[in-house]
Design an enzyme around this catalytic site. Structure first.
Site, PDB file in Angstrom:
ATOM      1  N   GLU A 276       0.822  -1.223   0.000  1.00 29.68           N
ATOM      2  CA  GLU A 276       0.000   0.000   0.000  1.00 29.68           C
ATOM      3  C   GLU A 276       0.859   1.277   0.000  1.00 29.68           C
ATOM      4  O   GLU A 276       0.727   2.128   0.888  1.00 29.68           O
ATOM      5  CB  GLU A 276      -0.973  -0.008   1.182  1.00 29.68           C
ATOM      6  CG  GLU A 276      -1.973  -1.149   1.089  1.00 29.68           C
ATOM      7  CD  GLU A 276      -2.986  -1.181   2.225  1.00 29.68           C
ATOM      8  OE1 GLU A 276      -2.828  -0.409   3.209  1.00 29.68           O
ATOM      9  OE2 GLU A 276      -3.948  -1.973   2.143  1.00 29.68           O
TER      10      GLU A 276
ATOM     11  N   GLU B 128      -5.026  -8.630  -0.443  1.00 24.93           N
ATOM     12  CA  GLU B 128      -5.875  -8.515   0.734  1.00 24.93           C
ATOM     13  C   GLU B 128      -7.306  -8.296   0.269  1.00 24.93           C
ATOM     14  O   GLU B 128      -7.544  -7.521  -0.660  1.00 24.93           O
ATOM     15  CB  GLU B 128      -5.470  -7.329   1.618  1.00 24.93           C
ATOM     16  CG  GLU B 128      -4.086  -7.426   2.228  1.00 24.93           C
ATOM     17  CD  GLU B 128      -3.743  -6.190   3.068  1.00 24.93           C
ATOM     18  OE1 GLU B 128      -4.684  -5.417   3.410  1.00 24.93           O
ATOM     19  OE2 GLU B 128      -2.552  -5.990   3.355  1.00 24.93           O
TER      20      GLU B 128
END
Length: 608
Positions: free
Chosen positions: A140, A262
């Site tokens: 991220e 995820e």
């Protein structure tokens, strides 16, 4: 290539809040990882494991930035266990994105540390099988506090990080020359611009063993339960479809594999009950189905809230069953998972529309008993009809869940259908209290809390936070608890002085108004309801108003066995407010005295 990666990875599991913790392995509440845990995850049907790792506090200073050797060997140990178990494994730099964030102001230092980390990791694992152990450059990545901000300089910095990572790994020799490498988009978002920029980077590198990676946590209002988006509606469903189509069209259709590193729901960070159970199940059923359609392997984010790593049990077995069954076939769901029967209302046949998803209904179980078709239930196309005679048998006595019906189909997981006996909830007045101590006393009477709206009475304006909607965020601004609705102190502090109108919604369809009167740092509550003259005898077993159904399908609850009655004030630690006396003085004394027992907080593991 995308098909081969999908078959190898799908479906995967994240060892979250462990080596990615910014303390030691157990500092975020999870136990030490064992070989037995890894083996248990494999036994439960998962094919791959992502091991998030934060390296920064395990590294020395310049110029070597040496990684702690003991920690590195610990990672080797867990990776070895995973490979021996048969997993495909991904390791990464995880919360290191917090210092990579500073690249715009400390470019050289960030790049030096980033290079040093990957040089050491690559050298340490270069002899590991290139198709079984994969590297992911950074989790991220972002360069702004605004997660949605796109700037050319951000895309360029990420391109530098991804290409630098690629060059270091490929140049380190051994099996790293052909190892599968995962490259993320900015923030691991699947927005059009971010997908396009990553696609350009991968095309420029021209390496068949590169994999794009993104994360997906659903349509935001549904994912956190805000703005009244309480159901798995068409907007939420279409967000999955449009996002996965976009990922597929950008990468998979062009021969570039993708791993969704995820997936889950953001509301799980506060509670697994943030999203109502049936709506949660429908979301996970569809996302796993559609990911399979688009050859997008999923890796379930678990920071410890899903799988009990000590007792090796799932916190929500129904959710696990839906996810793991999706590998082979779709599961069937229903329009609802709850049948509400109100006190003193005529009991009639109840129709529930099923989403069969290509399956057939095989049987309906009630505990150990199999319901008789034509007598206890009937089926008309996709409509399940629960007969009034059966409902009359289970509806009596206390409020709450009177029966849990298990609908079993020709494939996939079971669909649970809760028969709930209820009456209109009672919201009671609350004496003036400080914002840290205020709550709404409530008798749920079997009903379950759904949503809460808040507007200023004087002008109808929405209150903060998130004043673009009147609906407040579940388990953040408000939440159900035993004999009360808790309002967060942050929500109450943010209110202007004056009267605030609350509209409290329940899954039974009830909507009750309640008024808050804010004065500085104090609040009092005024109910819109007339109070009953005396307490009712048939009270709910667990009067929490929780919208989940965890624990509902125990034998006692399925058979409607009588449970302990409402606890006294010495056990509730708040206003039990339940035995209402005939005079205002007695009521006031009871309220004040009961409150003196204080409040109980809740602790949840969060995705950091």
């Amino acid at each position: 290539m995308p098909q081969r990666i999908f078959e190898a990875i799908h479906i995967g599991w994240n060892l979250g809040n462990t080596f990615d913790a910014t303390g030691d392995e157990t500092s975020w509440g999870n136990p030490v990882t064992t070989k037995e845990l890894i083996q248990e995850i494999a036994k439960h049907g998962f094919k791959s494991i992502r091991i998030p790792i934060t390296w920064r506090h395990r590294m020395g200073d310049a110029p070597d930035y040496k990684i702690d050797e003991v920690f590195l060997q610990r990672i080797h140990e867990v990776v070895d266990w995973a490979l021996e178990t048969g997993f495909y494994v991904i390791i990464n730099m995880h919360h290191d994105s917090s210092w990579v964030f500073n690249m715009k102001t400390d470019y050289d230092e960030v790049l030096k540390r980033f290079k040093a980390a990957w040089k050491q990791i690559s050298a340490s694992f270069k002899d590991y099988p290139p198709d079984r152990l994969m590297f992911e450059s950074i989790n991220e990545p972002r360069f702004s506090d605004d997660w949605n901000e796109d700037k050319p300089e951000y895309f360029e910095m990420l391109r530098v990080l991804n290409t630098t990572f690629y060059q270091i790994v490929r140049g380190s020799g051994g099996n790293n020359t052909t190892r599968y490498l995962l490259l993320p988009t900015l923030t691991c978002s699947a927005s059009p611009n971010r997908l396009k920029e990553l696609y350009n980077t991968i095309v420029e590198l021209n390496d068949k063993n590169l994999i794009a990676t993104v994360h997906y946590y659903g349509y935001w209002p549904f994912s956190v339960n805000i703005a009244g988006v309480t159901t798995f509606d068409e907007t939420t469903k279409n967000d999955i479809i449009n996002t996965f189509n976009r990922i597929y069209d950008t990468f998979v259709a062009n021969g570039i594999p993708v791993i969704i590193g995820e997936f889950g729901l953001l509301g799980f960070d506060t509670s697994l009950d943030t999203i109502q159970q049936g709506e949660k199940i429908k979301y996970f059923e569809f996302i796993t189905y559609y990911a399979k359609e688009k050859k997008l392997p999923l890796m379930w984010w678990d920071n410890g809230q899903h799988f009990d790593r000590v007792n090796f049990k799932w916190s929500d077995p129904q959710l696990y069953e839906v996810i793991i069954n999706s590998v082979k076939a779709r599961s069937s769901t229903g329009q609802t998972d709850s049948i509400y029967i109100k006190k003193n209302s005529p009991i009639e046949d109840v129709e529930v529309r099923l989403n069969l998803n290509g399956n057939e209904l095989v049987e309906v179980k009630y505990g150990e008993d199999t319901l008789v078709k034509g007598k206890d239930y009937d089926l008309s196309d996709d409509k399940l009809i629960i007969k009034a005679d059966f409902l009359r048998q289970v509806i009596s006595g206390e409020f709450g869940v009177k029966a849990v019906l298990s609908c079993r189909f020709s494939a996939g997981a079971e669909w649970k259908l809760n028969v709930i006996y209820y009456d209109t909830p009672i919201l009671r007045d609350m004496i003036e209290e400080r914002v840290d101590n205020f709550f709404i006393p409530v008798t749920y009477n079997g009903a379950q809390l759904k949503a809460l709206e808040a507007v200023y009475k004087k002008n109808g304006r929405n209150t903060p936070p998130n004043d673009w909607t009147s609906f407040k965020q579940y388990y953040v601004d408000f939440k159900p608890s035993t004999y009360r609705i808790e309002l967060s102190s942050d929500f109450l502090r943010g209110l202007e002085d004056g009267e605030i109108l609350l509209k409290v919604h329940f899954w039974s369809g009830e909507k009750i108004e309640y008024t808050l009167v804010k004065n500085g740092n104090k609040v009092r509550g005024i109910s819109s309801q007339e109070m009953p003259d005396s307490p009712q005898n048939d009270q709910p077993v667990d009067d929490t108003g929780d919208n989940g159904d965890e624990g509902m399908d125990t034998p006692n609850q399925e058979q409607g066995t009588k449970q302990p009655s409402e606890p006294s004030s010495s056990h509730t630690k708040g206003i039990t407010g339940y035995m209402i006396a005939g005079t205002i003085i007695i009521v006031a004394v009871a309220l004040i005295g009961a409150y003196a027992f204080g409040r109980v907080g809740h602790k949840h593991q969060t995705k950091q």
